[in-house]
Enzyme design. Structure first.
Site, PDB file in Angstrom:
ATOM      1  N   HIS A   7      59.765 -21.673  -9.143  1.00 34.40           N
ATOM      2  CA  HIS A   7      59.673 -21.719 -10.614  1.00 34.40           C
ATOM      3  C   HIS A   7      61.066 -21.633 -11.238  1.00 34.40           C
ATOM      4  O   HIS A   7      61.381 -22.367 -12.182  1.00 34.40           O
ATOM      5  CB  HIS A   7      58.817 -20.577 -11.154  1.00 34.40           C
ATOM      6  CG  HIS A   7      57.349 -20.750 -10.931  1.00 34.40           C
ATOM      7  ND1 HIS A   7      56.670 -21.912 -11.197  1.00 34.40           N
ATOM      8  CD2 HIS A   7      56.414 -19.872 -10.471  1.00 34.40           C
ATOM      9  CE1 HIS A   7      55.382 -21.761 -10.920  1.00 34.40           C
ATOM     10  NE2 HIS A   7      55.209 -20.525 -10.467  1.00 34.40           N
ATOM     11  N   HIS A  43      57.730 -18.321  -3.985  1.00 36.04           N
ATOM     12  CA  HIS A  43      56.979 -18.965  -5.067  1.00 36.04           C
ATOM     13  C   HIS A  43      57.753 -18.891  -6.384  1.00 36.04           C
ATOM     14  O   HIS A  43      57.940 -19.890  -7.077  1.00 36.04           O
ATOM     15  CB  HIS A  43      55.605 -18.300  -5.198  1.00 36.04           C
ATOM     16  CG  HIS A  43      54.695 -19.000  -6.138  1.00 36.04           C
ATOM     17  ND1 HIS A  43      53.580 -19.674  -5.718  1.00 36.04           N
ATOM     18  CD2 HIS A  43      54.720 -19.131  -7.487  1.00 36.04           C
ATOM     19  CE1 HIS A  43      52.957 -20.197  -6.764  1.00 36.04           C
ATOM     20  NE2 HIS A  43      53.637 -19.878  -7.850  1.00 36.04           N
ATOM     21  N   GLU A  44      58.227 -17.705  -6.713  1.00 35.36           N
ATOM     22  CA  GLU A  44      58.910 -17.520  -7.999  1.00 35.36           C
ATOM     23  C   GLU A  44      60.280 -18.196  -8.019  1.00 35.36           C
ATOM     24  O   GLU A  44      60.730 -18.662  -9.068  1.00 35.36           O
ATOM     25  CB  GLU A  44      59.025 -16.037  -8.341  1.00 35.36           C
ATOM     26  CG  GLU A  44      57.684 -15.308  -8.449  1.00 35.36           C
ATOM     27  CD  GLU A  44      56.683 -15.947  -9.409  1.00 35.36           C
ATOM     28  OE1 GLU A  44      57.092 -16.655 -10.361  1.00 35.36           O
ATOM     29  OE2 GLU A  44      55.469 -15.747  -9.212  1.00 35.36           O
TER      30      GLU A  44
END
Length: 195
Positions: A101, A97-98
């Site tokens: 980003h 997920h990160e």
């Protein structure tokens, strides 16, 4: 992510569902194992291909006071909150997920984390592409919808996350998400299609 917060510098935080967690040392070992997983390797390789600087301390295990699983900060990299990690799968999910980003932050021109639409777009992409809203994860969270669960989950988590942005009210978060939904949900870079 659910429970994400960010500031003008681009910090995002992943929510946590459970636990007392593991030690920083054990979490660091889990991170090393995650770095060998195909999805994490793919994202790391694509960050490097795009010219994104990833130093040795780009991903670190820390104890977090907030009830979050991890986060990404522009210029600071990714943290994984060891005290909220219990399983290898949780560490893998946070990193995936990160890293999305981080990829967005590196490749999007003029990304402004204080802009509700920019933040919502990255959250939509991270929620959709990371597997955060896989059916089994939703069942474990107590959501049992059979049809349309993935998009509902992404929307729920995006609004919750963007609302933690000090520049975005609940209404602004919802409006921003709806405004960018189609474009951002269908943007699967660096994947050919949603995994």
């Amino acid at each position: 992510m659910e429970g994400n917060g960010n500031d003008a510098k681009g910090a995002t935080k992943t929510s946590v569902v459970n636990g007392d967690g593991v030690t920083v040392k054990d979490c660091q070992k889990m991170i090393q194992k995650s770095l060998r997983s195909p999805m994490v390797k793919f994202l790391m390789e694509n960050l490097e291909k795009c010219g994104c600087t990833i130093g040795d301390n780009f991903i670190k295990a820390v104890n977090c006071q907030q009830k979050v699983a991890g986060g990404y900060t522009r210029g600071g990299g990714i943290i994984v909150c060891s005290n909220h990690m219990n399983l290898q799968d949780e560490v893998d999910q946070v990193l995936i997920h990160e890293l999305i980003h981080a990829y967005d932050d590196c490749t999007a021109k003029n990304l402004n984390w204080a802009n509700c639409a920019h933040h919502a777009c990255s959250e939509i992409r991270a929620g959709h592409l990371s597997g955060d809203c896989h059916f089994k994860r939703e069942l474990l969270r107590g959501y049992m919808k059979l049809r349309g669960h993935e998009q509902d989950c992404v929307k729920r988590r995006v609004v919750k996350s963007v609302m933690t942005n000090p520049y975005c009210s609940e209404t602004a978060a919802k409006d921003a998400m709806e405004a960018v939904w189609d474009t951002c949900y269908n943007d699967t870079r660096p994947f050919d299609r949603a995994p």
